[in-house]
Design an enzyme around this catalytic site. Structure first.
Site, mmCIF file in Angstrom:
data_model
loop_
_atom_site.group_PDB
_atom_site.id
_atom_site.type_symbol
_atom_site.label_atom_id
_atom_site.label_comp_id
_atom_site.label_asym_id
_atom_site.label_seq_id
_atom_site.Cartn_x
_atom_site.Cartn_y
_atom_site.Cartn_z
ATOM 1 N N LEU A 1 7.124 57.298 -7.858
ATOM 2 C CA LEU A 1 8.525 57.150 -8.184
ATOM 3 C C LEU A 1 8.975 55.707 -7.983
ATOM 4 O O LEU A 1 8.594 55.050 -7.014
ATOM 5 C CB LEU A 1 9.376 58.070 -7.310
ATOM 6 C CG LEU A 1 9.362 59.556 -7.662
ATOM 7 C CD1 LEU A 1 10.118 60.341 -6.614
ATOM 8 C CD2 LEU A 1 9.965 59.793 -9.039
ATOM 9 N N LYS B 1 9.608 58.494 -12.711
ATOM 10 C CA LYS B 1 8.391 59.150 -12.243
ATOM 11 C C LYS B 1 7.268 58.806 -13.215
ATOM 12 O O LYS B 1 7.347 59.134 -14.397
ATOM 13 C CB LYS B 1 8.586 60.667 -12.181
ATOM 14 C CG LYS B 1 7.336 61.430 -11.760
ATOM 15 C CD LYS B 1 7.588 62.934 -11.743
ATOM 16 C CE LYS B 1 6.337 63.712 -11.378
ATOM 17 N NZ LYS B 1 6.581 65.194 -11.371
ATOM 18 N N ASP C 1 7.078 75.335 -6.388
ATOM 19 C CA ASP C 1 6.718 74.299 -5.416
ATOM 20 C C ASP C 1 7.953 73.860 -4.636
ATOM 21 O O ASP C 1 8.194 72.664 -4.446
ATOM 22 C CB ASP C 1 6.078 73.101 -6.125
ATOM 23 C CG ASP C 1 5.245 72.248 -5.169
ATOM 24 O OD1 ASP C 1 4.881 72.743 -4.089
ATOM 25 O OD2 ASP C 1 4.953 71.093 -5.519
ATOM 26 N N ASN D 1 10.442 67.972 -2.289
ATOM 27 C CA ASN D 1 10.960 68.133 -3.651
ATOM 28 C C ASN D 1 12.456 68.402 -3.665
ATOM 29 O O ASN D 1 13.007 68.822 -4.682
ATOM 30 C CB ASN D 1 10.226 69.268 -4.370
ATOM 31 C CG ASN D 1 8.819 68.880 -4.773
ATOM 32 O OD1 ASN D 1 8.508 67.697 -4.884
ATOM 33 N ND2 ASN D 1 7.964 69.864 -4.974
ATOM 34 N N ASP E 1 11.377 67.631 -9.172
ATOM 35 C CA ASP E 1 9.944 67.820 -9.416
ATOM 36 C C ASP E 1 9.612 69.198 -9.984
ATOM 37 O O ASP E 1 9.338 70.153 -9.259
ATOM 38 C CB ASP E 1 9.130 67.579 -8.141
ATOM 39 C CG ASP E 1 7.670 67.258 -8.470
ATOM 40 O OD1 ASP E 1 7.172 67.746 -9.502
ATOM 41 O OD2 ASP E 1 7.036 66.528 -7.699
#
Length: 304
Positions: A2, A15, A112, A117, A131
């Site tokens: 990032l 990203k 996730d 995140n 993310d």
């Protein structure tokens, strides 16, 4: 990786998919990139990072709004051994739940959900979900590929017994609810779940229905938390229920305590004078009222 960058005179986050040259990126990462861009371009919610754009040449990059507060993971590490204020931790949990409720309503599983995140605003008072590299649309009966990070992965993604060759575990959107429960535990304790254990040990403990300690948690939150990390996914609440519970619980926390006038049994008055005969005067005449419990809808799925 990032990076901070300026786009149309405002700061944004970039990203970059590794390796830097698109021609060197493997097919699997290209597919993940395409899926992430597709999903991010579809979602729009105040608790999800805003998608700005993407590029594939010369590098594969995703451009989103810049969250100056950094990740929740780094923030929690920076204040240890202290924990967050209870109201703030539950406010963060409510932000997360609202984002997840929106995703699930649109048949998207994040897969996730974890502190690294989750991004904070500059004043570190609000959270946004980021993310979407492992996120995908939920298709009934087809969710089999294991995904996530071990400390936050649901028990149904692990197996104590070897699976037949080619077989995979089936699961649904409730894996996100389990991940949320571990994040909530971190918000309340500012400790690392299963600290000191490697991935294999974490997977074994989770599959054996072991969970982080609830010893120092607020007792009114324990049944709710335990319902979210229940072994049986069907016993975990939906995020719509989680959002409702947290909203109500936060409302109770922010209300000033009620004060009730109660009659002092030691006080009597004479018929002739009406003077108080209470030797305690006015001491103890006011007591704080208690708020009702909000947990009855979650108790049924909590093991005794």
């Amino acid at each position: 990786m990032l990076f901070e960058f300026r786009f149309e005179s405002k700061a944004v986050a970039i990203k970059v998919i590794q390796p830097n040259r698109t021609s060197d990126v493997c097919l699997e990462h290209k597919e993940e990139f395409q899926r992430e861009v597709t999903l991010l371009s579809r979602v729009q919610h105040e608790n999800i990072v805003k998608f700005i754009g993407a590029s594939v040449e010369p590098s594969m990059v995703i451009i989103t709004e810049l969250m100056r507060g950094g990740t929740l993971q780094k923030h929690l590490l920076s204040i240890r051994p202290n924990a967050l204020d209870l109201k703030l931790s539950l406010s963060f949990a409510l932000d997360i739940s609202q984002a997840m409720e929106y995703l699930h309503a649109n048949s998207i599983i994040h897969r996730d959900l974890k502190p690294s995140n989750l991004l904070l605003t500059g004043d570190k008072r609000r959270i946004k979900l980021a993310d979407f590299g492992l996120a995908r649309e939920e298709i009934s009966g087809e969710m089999t590929t294991e995904a996530g990070t071990y400390r936050w992965m649901a028990p149904e993604l692990f197996s104590l017994d070897p699976l037949p060759n080619g077989a995979k575990k089936h699961y649904d959107h409730k894996v996100d609810v389990y991940s949320f429960s571990i994040v909530l535990w971190e918000l309340l304790t500012n400790n690392t779940p299963f600290k000191g254990r490697n991935n294999l040990m974490v997977a074994f403990a989770t599959a054996k229905n072991e969970r982080p300690s609830i010893q120092d948690l607020p007792k009114d939150l324990v049944p709710f938390l335990e319902s979210c990390w229940a072994e049986d996914p069907k016993c975990r609440p939906e995020f719509m229920e989680i959002t409702g519970f947290l909203h109500n619980f936060c409302s109770v926390l922010t209300k000033p305590p009620k004060v009730f006038e109660i009659e002092d049994p030691m006080s009597t008055k004479t018929a002739s004078t009406g003077h108080s005969m209470n030797k305690y005067e006015d001491k103890g005449r006011k007591r704080k009222g208690w708020s009702p419990r909000l947990l009855s809808c979650f108790v049924g799925c909590v093991p005794e």
